[in-house]
Design an enzyme around this catalytic site. Structure first.
Site, PDB file in Angstrom:
ATOM      1  CG  ASP A  30      -2.083   0.956   1.094  1.00 38.01           C
ATOM      2  OD1 ASP A  30      -3.228   0.478   0.971  1.00 38.01           O
ATOM      3  OD2 ASP A  30      -1.840   2.186   1.109  1.00 38.01           O
ATOM      4  CG  ASN A  86     -12.058  -0.660   4.020  1.00 40.03           C
ATOM      5  OD1 ASN A  86     -12.435  -1.086   5.107  1.00 40.03           O
ATOM      6  ND2 ASN A  86     -10.899  -0.013   3.875  1.00 40.03           N
ATOM      7  CD  GLN A  93     -14.714  -0.687  -2.441  1.00 34.49           C
ATOM      8  OE1 GLN A  93     -15.837  -1.000  -2.027  1.00 34.49           O
ATOM      9  NE2 GLN A  93     -14.142  -1.274  -3.479  1.00 34.49           N
ATOM     10  CB  VAL A  95      -9.270   1.826  -4.971  1.00 34.74           C
ATOM     11  CG1 VAL A  95      -8.954   1.246  -6.340  1.00 34.74           C
ATOM     12  CG2 VAL A  95      -8.291   2.954  -4.629  1.00 34.74           C
ATOM     13  CG  HIS A  99      -8.499  -3.000  -2.447  1.00 41.10           C
ATOM     14  ND1 HIS A  99      -9.423  -2.300  -3.211  1.00 41.10           N
ATOM     15  CD2 HIS A  99      -8.390  -2.327  -1.290  1.00 41.10           C
ATOM     16  CE1 HIS A  99      -9.847  -1.261  -2.538  1.00 41.10           C
ATOM     17  NE2 HIS A  99      -9.244  -1.239  -1.351  1.00 41.10           N
ATOM     18  CG  HIS A 101      -6.796  -2.988   3.062  1.00 46.08           C
ATOM     19  ND1 HIS A 101      -6.073  -1.818   2.891  1.00 46.08           N
ATOM     20  CD2 HIS A 101      -8.013  -2.745   2.515  1.00 46.08           C
ATOM     21  CE1 HIS A 101      -6.823  -0.912   2.284  1.00 46.08           C
ATOM     22  NE2 HIS A 101      -8.012  -1.446   2.051  1.00 46.08           N
TER      23      HIS A 101
HETATM   24  P1  5GP Z   1      -9.716   1.394   0.310  1.00 48.03           P
HETATM   25  O1  5GP Z   1      -9.781   2.718   1.032  1.00 48.03           O
HETATM   26  O2  5GP Z   1     -10.423   1.461  -1.043  1.00 48.03           O
HETATM   27  O3  5GP Z   1     -10.118   0.208   1.124  1.00 48.03           O
HETATM   28  O4  5GP Z   1      -8.179   1.141   0.022  1.00 48.03           O
HETATM   29  C1  5GP Z   1      -7.491   1.719  -1.044  1.00 48.03           C
HETATM   30  C2  5GP Z   1      -6.024   1.669  -0.686  1.00 48.03           C
HETATM   31  O5  5GP Z   1      -5.276   1.894  -1.857  1.00 48.03           O
HETATM   32  C3  5GP Z   1      -5.603   2.716   0.335  1.00 48.03           C
HETATM   33  O6  5GP Z   1      -5.073   2.082   1.492  1.00 48.03           O
HETATM   34  C4  5GP Z   1      -4.564   3.551  -0.419  1.00 48.03           C
HETATM   35  O7  5GP Z   1      -3.500   3.963   0.413  1.00 48.03           O
HETATM   36  C5  5GP Z   1      -4.117   2.616  -1.515  1.00 48.03           C
HETATM   37  N1  5GP Z   1      -3.681   3.283  -2.729  1.00 48.03           N
HETATM   38  C6  5GP Z   1      -4.309   4.304  -3.357  1.00 48.03           C
HETATM   39  N2  5GP Z   1      -3.642   4.656  -4.470  1.00 48.03           N
HETATM   40  C7  5GP Z   1      -2.560   3.805  -4.540  1.00 48.03           C
HETATM   41  C8  5GP Z   1      -1.487   3.681  -5.486  1.00 48.03           C
HETATM   42  O8  5GP Z   1      -1.384   4.384  -6.490  1.00 48.03           O
HETATM   43  N3  5GP Z   1      -0.569   2.707  -5.223  1.00 48.03           N
HETATM   44  C9  5GP Z   1      -0.651   1.891  -4.133  1.00 48.03           C
HETATM   45  N4  5GP Z   1       0.307   0.973  -3.967  1.00 48.03           N
HETATM   46  N5  5GP Z   1      -1.654   1.999  -3.239  1.00 48.03           N
HETATM   47  C10 5GP Z   1      -2.595   2.942  -3.440  1.00 48.03           C
END
Ligand code: 5GP
Ligand code: ZN
Length: 113
Positions: A30, A86, A93, A95, A99, A101
């Site tokens: 991440d 998420n 969430q 993205v 995914h 975590h």
């Molecule tokens: P969510 O909030 O959707 O559960 O998690 C999305 C995760 O993607 C976040 O923890 C964020 O830090 C990670 N993330 C967002 N953009 C990027 C990226 O460009 N590269 C990587 N490696 N992680 C990302």
């Protein structure tokens, strides 16, 4: 899927620190880690969230879970790690390409925030 950040990472168009890759999934660190180990496991094919993945491609969901276990063991946290999906904006969430975590190597409190 066009304009999907994680599809772009899966395609190799955007760089990531990849720790595991196979025919079905990739796992990468991440960009904003919330624990010493914080790895995201994604299917290479696009599904918006874990509910849709389970409905549309249950075998791929199993590959994600298996890869999460392999990542945890390879990262030295096989004995204790947290797996988080998420699901939906209300749960944080951001993205909308499913995914997992994989979090660990620090004390993880419960309930989560
Ligand atoms: P969510 O909030 O959707 O559960 O998690 C999305 C995760 O993607 C976040 O923890 C964020 O830090 C990670 N993330 C967002 N953009 C990027 C990226 O460009 N590269 C990587 N490696 N992680 C990302
Ligand atoms: Zn995608």
């Amino acid at each position: 899927m066009a304009d999907c950040l994680f599809c772009s990472i899966a395609a190799g168009d955007i760089p990531a620190d990849i720790v595991l890759s196979n025919d079905h999934v990739i796992a990468f660190r991440d960009i904003a880690p919330q624990a010493p180990v914080h790895v995201l496991v994604i299917p290479k094919e696009h599904h918006a969230n874990v509910g849709e993945l389970a409905n549309q491609a249950p075998q791929t969901a199993a590959h994600v879970l298996q890869a999460a276990k392999e990542v945890a063991e390879a990262q030295g946290i096989g004995d204790g790690y947290r797996l988080v999906f998420n699901t939906g904006a209300d749960a944080g969430q951001t993205v909308f390409h499913v995914h997992a975590h994989v979090l660990g190597k620090r004390d993880l409190t419960w309930p989560p925030g």
